[in-house]
Write an enzyme that holds these catalytic residues in place. Structure first.
Site, PDB file in Angstrom:
ATOM      1  N   TYR A  65       0.801  -1.226   0.000  1.00 17.14           N
ATOM      2  CA  TYR A  65       0.000   0.000   0.000  1.00 17.14           C
ATOM      3  C   TYR A  65       0.835   1.278   0.000  1.00 17.14           C
ATOM      4  O   TYR A  65       0.351   2.334  -0.385  1.00 17.14           O
ATOM      5  CB  TYR A  65      -1.021  -0.025   1.147  1.00 17.14           C
ATOM      6  N   GLY A  79     -12.213  -8.366  -3.927  1.00 22.78           N
ATOM      7  CA  GLY A  79     -13.483  -8.759  -3.339  1.00 22.78           C
ATOM      8  C   GLY A  79     -13.971 -10.012  -3.995  1.00 22.78           C
ATOM      9  O   GLY A  79     -13.277 -10.624  -4.801  1.00 22.78           O
ATOM     10  N   ARG A  88     -26.171  -8.492  -7.316  1.00 22.62           N
ATOM     11  CA  ARG A  88     -25.021  -7.681  -6.908  1.00 22.62           C
ATOM     12  C   ARG A  88     -25.177  -7.205  -5.469  1.00 22.62           C
ATOM     13  O   ARG A  88     -24.201  -7.059  -4.748  1.00 22.62           O
ATOM     14  CB  ARG A  88     -24.864  -6.491  -7.856  1.00 22.62           C
ATOM     15  N   THR A 119     -15.226  -3.091  -7.874  1.00 22.18           N
ATOM     16  CA  THR A 119     -15.879  -4.182  -7.137  1.00 22.18           C
ATOM     17  C   THR A 119     -17.373  -3.908  -6.984  1.00 22.18           C
ATOM     18  O   THR A 119     -17.787  -2.764  -6.759  1.00 22.18           O
ATOM     19  CB  THR A 119     -15.225  -4.312  -5.740  1.00 22.18           C
ATOM     20  N   PRO A 121     -21.250  -4.487  -5.153  1.00 20.08           N
ATOM     21  CA  PRO A 121     -22.062  -3.568  -5.944  1.00 20.08           C
ATOM     22  C   PRO A 121     -21.380  -2.196  -6.008  1.00 20.08           C
ATOM     23  O   PRO A 121     -21.211  -1.534  -4.994  1.00 20.08           O
ATOM     24  CB  PRO A 121     -23.386  -3.493  -5.197  1.00 20.08           C
ATOM     25  N   ASP A 123     -21.878   0.889  -7.049  1.00 17.28           N
ATOM     26  CA  ASP A 123     -22.395   2.205  -6.628  1.00 17.28           C
ATOM     27  C   ASP A 123     -22.331   2.362  -5.105  1.00 17.28           C
ATOM     28  O   ASP A 123     -21.898   3.397  -4.601  1.00 17.28           O
ATOM     29  CB  ASP A 123     -23.847   2.379  -7.105  1.00 17.28           C
ATOM     30  N   ASP A 148     -21.897  -1.157 -19.115  1.00 14.72           N
ATOM     31  CA  ASP A 148     -23.270  -1.366 -19.593  1.00 14.72           C
ATOM     32  C   ASP A 148     -23.548  -0.503 -20.832  1.00 14.72           C
ATOM     33  O   ASP A 148     -24.208  -0.951 -21.774  1.00 14.72           O
ATOM     34  CB  ASP A 148     -24.279  -1.005 -18.503  1.00 14.72           C
ATOM     35  N   ARG A 151     -21.965  -2.239 -23.676  1.00 15.70           N
ATOM     36  CA  ARG A 151     -22.791  -3.379 -24.107  1.00 15.70           C
ATOM     37  C   ARG A 151     -23.989  -2.880 -24.925  1.00 15.70           C
ATOM     38  O   ARG A 151     -24.344  -3.475 -25.950  1.00 15.70           O
ATOM     39  CB  ARG A 151     -23.311  -4.138 -22.872  1.00 15.70           C
ATOM     40  N   HIS A 175     -25.493   0.309 -11.630  1.00 15.88           N
ATOM     41  CA  HIS A 175     -24.855  -0.764 -12.397  1.00 15.88           C
ATOM     42  C   HIS A 175     -25.492  -2.039 -11.859  1.00 15.88           C
ATOM     43  O   HIS A 175     -25.016  -2.643 -10.902  1.00 15.88           O
ATOM     44  CB  HIS A 175     -23.340  -0.771 -12.176  1.00 15.88           C
TER      45      HIS A 175
HETATM   46  P1  NAD Z   1     -11.799 -12.690  -8.199  1.00 14.32           P
HETATM   47  O1  NAD Z   1     -12.315 -13.523  -7.084  1.00 14.32           O
HETATM   48  O2  NAD Z   1     -11.204 -13.346  -9.390  1.00 14.32           O
HETATM   49  O3  NAD Z   1     -10.713 -11.665  -7.647  1.00 14.32           O
HETATM   50  C1  NAD Z   1     -10.841 -10.966  -6.466  1.00 14.32           C
HETATM   51  C2  NAD Z   1      -9.468 -10.841  -5.863  1.00 14.32           C
HETATM   52  O4  NAD Z   1      -9.561 -10.009  -4.707  1.00 14.32           O
HETATM   53  C3  NAD Z   1      -8.855 -12.168  -5.420  1.00 14.32           C
HETATM   54  O5  NAD Z   1      -7.610 -12.378  -6.066  1.00 14.32           O
HETATM   55  C4  NAD Z   1      -8.692 -11.999  -3.905  1.00 14.32           C
HETATM   56  O6  NAD Z   1      -7.539 -12.650  -3.388  1.00 14.32           O
HETATM   57  C5  NAD Z   1      -8.598 -10.496  -3.790  1.00 14.32           C
HETATM   58  N1  NAD Z   1      -8.897 -10.003  -2.439  1.00 14.32           N
HETATM   59  C6  NAD Z   1      -9.868 -10.415  -1.596  1.00 14.32           C
HETATM   60  N2  NAD Z   1      -9.784  -9.728  -0.438  1.00 14.32           N
HETATM   61  C7  NAD Z   1      -8.745  -8.870  -0.557  1.00 14.32           C
HETATM   62  C8  NAD Z   1      -8.175  -7.903   0.299  1.00 14.32           C
HETATM   63  N3  NAD Z   1      -8.654  -7.665   1.526  1.00 14.32           N
HETATM   64  N4  NAD Z   1      -7.103  -7.201  -0.156  1.00 14.32           N
HETATM   65  C9  NAD Z   1      -6.597  -7.415  -1.385  1.00 14.32           C
HETATM   66  N5  NAD Z   1      -7.107  -8.336  -2.228  1.00 14.32           N
HETATM   67  C10 NAD Z   1      -8.166  -9.051  -1.829  1.00 14.32           C
HETATM   68  O7  NAD Z   1     -13.025 -11.751  -8.615  1.00 14.32           O
HETATM   69  P2  NAD Z   1     -13.164 -10.949 -10.002  1.00 14.32           P
HETATM   70  O8  NAD Z   1     -13.887 -11.802 -10.984  1.00 14.32           O
HETATM   71  O9  NAD Z   1     -11.872 -10.350 -10.341  1.00 14.32           O
HETATM   72  O10 NAD Z   1     -14.195  -9.807  -9.569  1.00 14.32           O
HETATM   73  C11 NAD Z   1     -13.779  -8.772  -8.715  1.00 14.32           C
HETATM   74  C12 NAD Z   1     -14.927  -7.797  -8.480  1.00 14.32           C
HETATM   75  O11 NAD Z   1     -15.205  -7.080  -9.697  1.00 14.32           O
HETATM   76  C13 NAD Z   1     -16.250  -8.468  -8.083  1.00 14.32           C
HETATM   77  O12 NAD Z   1     -16.879  -7.711  -7.072  1.00 14.32           O
HETATM   78  C14 NAD Z   1     -17.070  -8.412  -9.353  1.00 14.32           C
HETATM   79  O13 NAD Z   1     -18.463  -8.453  -9.116  1.00 14.32           O
HETATM   80  C15 NAD Z   1     -16.612  -7.064  -9.888  1.00 14.32           C
HETATM   81  N6  NAD Z   1     -16.933  -6.809 -11.299  1.00 14.32           N
HETATM   82  C16 NAD Z   1     -17.319  -5.541 -11.589  1.00 14.32           C
HETATM   83  C17 NAD Z   1     -17.661  -5.203 -12.880  1.00 14.32           C
HETATM   84  C18 NAD Z   1     -18.102  -3.788 -13.165  1.00 14.32           C
HETATM   85  O14 NAD Z   1     -18.495  -3.452 -14.296  1.00 14.32           O
HETATM   86  N7  NAD Z   1     -18.057  -2.899 -12.190  1.00 14.32           N
HETATM   87  C19 NAD Z   1     -17.602  -6.171 -13.896  1.00 14.32           C
HETATM   88  C20 NAD Z   1     -17.171  -7.451 -13.576  1.00 14.32           C
HETATM   89  C21 NAD Z   1     -16.845  -7.768 -12.255  1.00 14.32           C
END
Ligand code: NAD
Length: 314
Positions: A65, A79, A88, A119, A121, A123, A148, A151, A175
């Protein structure tokens, strides 16, 4: 001068794909990846670095960090992701406690960086990040409905047989399930979409618009049901937002930001067209939506607000 340094927290599907998209764009000088699972971050960094020969000059490494000190952009993708059939909003509590951890670390070091929340949800977590970080609203943004809207433009483009770059249309609001398509301002070649349809003459079924929007809205569910996660398009959306910030572009993007009296909507992070530049969310644009769209936007804001309030009262 500050380096174009980007810190990505979370090296999962979305974080790693965002890094991959960013390294190809050439917009960042350095990408630092942080993950609670350090091996995962290291593995992704090794894999990305092995392709460095084929992209514009960049440094990619794992970090901690304290790297936020001189970063211009901090992207949070850490997350849990949506499980099949999970909404979500169901993710909220799990991811909020992860965010408490992450934001308290970022707060110790951040100077001028913009924080981009991805990450879900998204918003609610953008509001939460704003609240616990104490940063100004312009510097805490969510990726919102940038994906979105993309898309939406893709599906319209494919339906109409027109290059997506010539189709302008926005999805605003949450979203998620209550998002709103702004049909009244959608245009092709500067023409309202209905005028374009008259010229096109295909005489599509009346419910064609509903079908297109339903497909936009259900995209994440459909992809997750088929392959378990979504990451390519969101990685490119993250890259697009990063470019607007790092290149000071003043691009109009439907990111999620804190709004204050937007047609009466206040104290909620929600997606609307925003000018994005080196300052982050530089200006929220008041678009002339019609009455029905405004009603839907207000309902969407209510839904996000309920979830945000629920989180704070938990
Ligand atoms: P993932 O499980 O592949 O990756 C999440 C990562 O976060 C993991 O590697 C995990 O070790 C890490 N992590 C967990 N806790 C942590 C912490 N305290 N500190 C640091 N790292 C930590 O998940 P993903 O598929 O990459 O999805 C991640 C997020 O993105 C989800 O919430 C998903 O819903 C979101 N997402 C958002 C959109 C969007 O348009 N906003 C689109 C797709 C996915």
């Amino acid at each position: 001068m500050m380096k174009d340094k980007v810190v990505i927290v979370g090296a999962g599907f979305v974080g790693a794909t965002s890094a991959y998209a960013l390294m190809m764009s050439g917009v960042a000088e350095e990408i630092v990846m942080i993950d609670a699972n350090h091996d995962k971050a290291e593995g992704e960094v090794m894999d990305l670095n092995h392709g460095i020969l084929f992209v514009p000059s960049i440094q990619i490494r794992t970090g901690d960090y304290s790297d936020c000190k001189d970063a211009r952009l901090i992207i949070i993708t850490a997350g849990s992701n949506q499980k099949p059939g999970e909404s979500r909003m169901d993710l909220l509590k799990r991811n909020a406690s992860i965010f408490e951890d992450i934001i308290s670390q970022i707060k110790k070091y951040i100077t001028d960086a913009i924080v981009l929340v991805v990450t879900n949800p998204v918003d609610v977590l953008t509001h939460f990040t704003l609240k616990i970080s104490g940063l100004p609203p312009s510097r805490v943004i969510g990726s919102g409905t940038v994906l979105d809207s993309s898309r939406f433009r893709f599906l319209l483009s494919r339906h109409c047989g027109v290059d997506a770059r010539n189709v302008h249309a926005y999805i605003i609001g949450e979203h998620g399930d209550s998002e709103v398509p702004v049909w009244s301002l959608a245009d092709i070649a500067g023409m309202p979409i209905d005028k374009y349809c008259m010229q096109c003459g295909r005489q599509c079924a009346r419910d064609e618009k509903d079908k297109i929007f339903e497909e936009v809205k259900n995209s994440a569910y459909n992809i997750i049901a088929k392959k378990g996660a979504t990451y390519y398009a969101v990685g490119l959306a993250v890259r697009r937002i990063a470019e607007a910030i790092l290149r000071n572009e003043n691009s109009v993007l439907t990111i999620s930001t804190l709004v204050d009296n937007y047609y009466g909507i206040s104290d909620v992070c929600i997606s609307l067209p925003v000018l994005v530049n080196g300052q982050g969310a530089a200006r929220l644009l008041k678009i002339p939506v019609n009455e029905q769209e405004l009603d839907s936007l207000k309902r969407s804001a209510e839904k996000i607000k309920e979830a945000t309030d629920q989180l704070y009262s938990a």
